[in-house]
Design a protein around this motif. Sequence first.
Motif, PDB file in Angstrom:
ATOM      1  N   TRP A   1      -2.019   3.923  14.434  1.00 19.38           N
ATOM      2  CA  TRP A   1      -0.564   3.762  14.509  1.00 19.38           C
ATOM      3  C   TRP A   1      -0.204   2.851  15.676  1.00 19.38           C
TER       4      TRP A   1
ATOM      5  N   ARG B   1      12.591   9.768   6.075  1.00 18.02           N
ATOM      6  CA  ARG B   1      11.326   9.067   6.262  1.00 18.02           C
ATOM      7  C   ARG B   1      10.736   8.761   4.890  1.00 18.02           C
TER       8      ARG B   1
ATOM      9  N   ASP C   1       7.612   7.562   4.594  1.00 25.16           N
ATOM     10  CA  ASP C   1       6.158   7.535   4.729  1.00 25.16           C
ATOM     11  C   ASP C   1       5.564   8.939   4.727  1.00 25.16           C
ATOM     12  N   GLU C   2       6.281   9.878   4.111  1.00 24.10           N
ATOM     13  CA  GLU C   2       5.809  11.249   4.009  1.00 24.10           C
ATOM     14  C   GLU C   2       5.775  11.668   2.543  1.00 24.10           C
TER      15      GLU C   2
ATOM     16  N   VAL D   1       2.446   9.673  -0.983  1.00 28.35           N
ATOM     17  CA  VAL D   1       2.030   8.775   0.091  1.00 28.35           C
ATOM     18  C   VAL D   1       0.557   9.032   0.360  1.00 28.35           C
TER      19      VAL D   1
ATOM     20  N   GLU E   1      -1.344   5.710   4.558  1.00 26.17           N
ATOM     21  CA  GLU E   1       0.047   5.295   4.723  1.00 26.17           C
ATOM     22  C   GLU E   1       0.916   6.376   5.351  1.00 26.17           C
ATOM     23  N   PHE E   2       0.404   7.605   5.391  1.00 28.26           N
ATOM     24  CA  PHE E   2       1.220   8.704   5.921  1.00 28.26           C
ATOM     25  C   PHE E   2       1.563   8.464   7.395  1.00 28.26           C
TER      26      PHE E   2
ATOM     27  N   MET F   1       3.017   6.052   8.894  1.00 29.20           N
ATOM     28  CA  MET F   1       2.855   4.704   9.424  1.00 29.20           C
ATOM     29  C   MET F   1       4.141   3.887   9.386  1.00 29.20           C
TER      30      MET F   1
ATOM     31  N   GLY G   1       6.259   3.345   6.797  1.00 32.20           N
ATOM     32  CA  GLY G   1       6.688   2.812   5.517  1.00 32.20           C
ATOM     33  C   GLY G   1       6.575   1.298   5.448  1.00 32.20           C
TER      34      GLY G   1
ATOM     35  N   ASN H   1       8.378  -0.594   8.394  1.00 32.68           N
ATOM     36  CA  ASN H   1       8.031  -0.279   9.793  1.00 32.68           C
ATOM     37  C   ASN H   1       9.198   0.390  10.532  1.00 32.68           C
TER      38      ASN H   1
END
Length: 668
Positions: free
Chosen positions: A279, A547, A549-550, A609, A613-614, A616, A618, A621
């Motif tokens: 990350w 979010r 990215d979850e 996800v 990718e989790f 991070m 999306g 950014n």
Amino acid sequence: MARKAGSVCKQVSNPESPIRPQVLLRRSNRNLAQSQKMTDEEDESREIQGKILGIRKGADSGNATEATAEDVQSSGKEGLRFAIEGLARMERRLQRATKRQKLKVEETHLTETLDEDEYKPPDEVITAGWKQRDQNPGVSKQPDRQDRAQRGMFGGEGLDLKDEAPVATEEALDTVKRGAARPPPVNSHYLPLPWRGRLGYACLNTYLRTAKPPVFSSRTCRMASIIDHRYPLADPDQPEHATKNRPDKSKAVDHELGVRFVQNLGLQNAADIVKMIRWNDKYGIKFMRLSSEMFPFASHAEHGYKLAPFASDILAEVGRVAAELGHRLTTHPGQFTQLGSPRKEVIEASVRDLAYHDEMLSLLRLPGQQDRDAVMILHMGGVYGDKAATLDRFRVNYAELSPSIKNRLVLENDDVSWSVHDLLPVCEELNIPLVLDYHHHNIIFDPSKCREGTLDISQPEIMERITATWRRKGITQKMHYSEPCPGAVTPRDRRKHSPRVMTLPPCPPDMDLMIEAKDKEQAVFELMRTFKLPGFEKVNDMVPHERFDEPRPVPRVASATKSKKSKTGANVRRKRAVDEEEPAEADDTAVAESDAIKTEAAQVSEVTVTVLEFGMGGPDNRVYWPPGMEEWLKPRKRQSNKSTKSGKRDLEEDDEDTGENMEEAEGI
């Protein structure tokens, strides 16, 4: 006398008396006032109990009339209310009694012995009595009330009594006044731009920590949890559950189970470091401090354990990723790790803690320069009444450390006792690098050699000596930077780090700079965006409370054509039972609409996800949240509505009318 005793016994043996009878004993005149007060409190308690038990007494009495059910219920509610009030009175009496006892203790003539490592206020605020006692070591140190109030404002244990409030307030105001009236800091105008160094943060990533599930490296436990987990689970074939499958203390104890429990926490922490490093690299951060709590209780005298071999593989994976991405990793043992302490047990615990940190860094298997740069930052600790003697003890204990620990150990100036000018000579003598902390320097410095601020400490004559301590051991130099919270003027308040920093210190532009701020990686992003440092273009603002990215469903936006949820088939059937004139096709239509809504929701919930990718940010950014907007990191809290359905419907209709009127007035 016999007759009186018999009467008392007769009252006590009366089973119908719900209250313990008052036994009048002979009291001295000295305790008469206190006895009268206790008698009043007993009468009050007896009155409350009588009201609570009034129903039972009325029912048991032969002359009482038969009470109705409503009377009994009403009397019961009244009794409950009196019981609650009685408990509140008892609590207030207990608080008053505690305060009286505290006052009595403060008024006693017992001597008070100060610990050697207790914090001493500056000389200019020590009263004459303190100075006189310090000059006479044979006299027991017994500070008066005013002295103890002063100690309370300087971090010690002061008074908290009403009669001392004026003194404490005056002293607090005086401390604030003196703090605000100190000479203003003299800061350097130099900015290390263009920036080529590495920026880092300490231990925790706020964005990943608040993810679902969270990603962080400081999971810990209580010592009692280790002891409890020495017992096997109630069902060893099933995973542990907080209520359904807990350790069964009726089974035999297995110490290995307790060790395995705490080791598993460490493995989870170490596994998340890989995600944090990746990350950081995505957003231009190349520097991070590992948490000292990564492996809980690893250096404990009783519950401690070695990291090898159970953690060798996971730490090697962390080191491989860090080496691949050019990431620097360091550690910072806690404040209780002090090699200058006069207590033998503190020295033994400090050596164990340093050995644990050294093993953790060594198991990373970092290559050449990165391994040398993986240092352990240490504070000198307490003064213990004599700086020279403390330094002598440090020299002796440092000489007995292993070569591996010596190669990693560096010293840092602190914000309580040890300034740069105190530590630099011993660092040059023992070949120990010195970490310059600008924030600590602005609180503790030698006024005879420099002024507060970044100008004097960044002059070549002192900066070159600090840099030389790193160059001699071939370690890349690092510095710490933070700023006090706005409005802080006293030394105690100024020690607290601000959430973010507003500028860069006057350090070399290729420096490894650790930003010690509450908002962690967000403070680094703030500097990137302010000074357009490398990587600032990679970071974008978060969508508040959302979010992407979850692995959770994205909230579905309600359709503008559907203001109300369609009735389900069951609701339609119930309505049809009342109104028989409704056509039968309504049932099928409602069921079809309900199925369509469920199908749409199911499609939304299928958003997934991957592990890589989790967390991070999306595709856009979105990982930055503005200062003070911590609430953006979590989903919006649901607002509870206590109004009735009809009231809620009326309120919604009023809001709709108001919105339409506003649109018409503004010409929308």
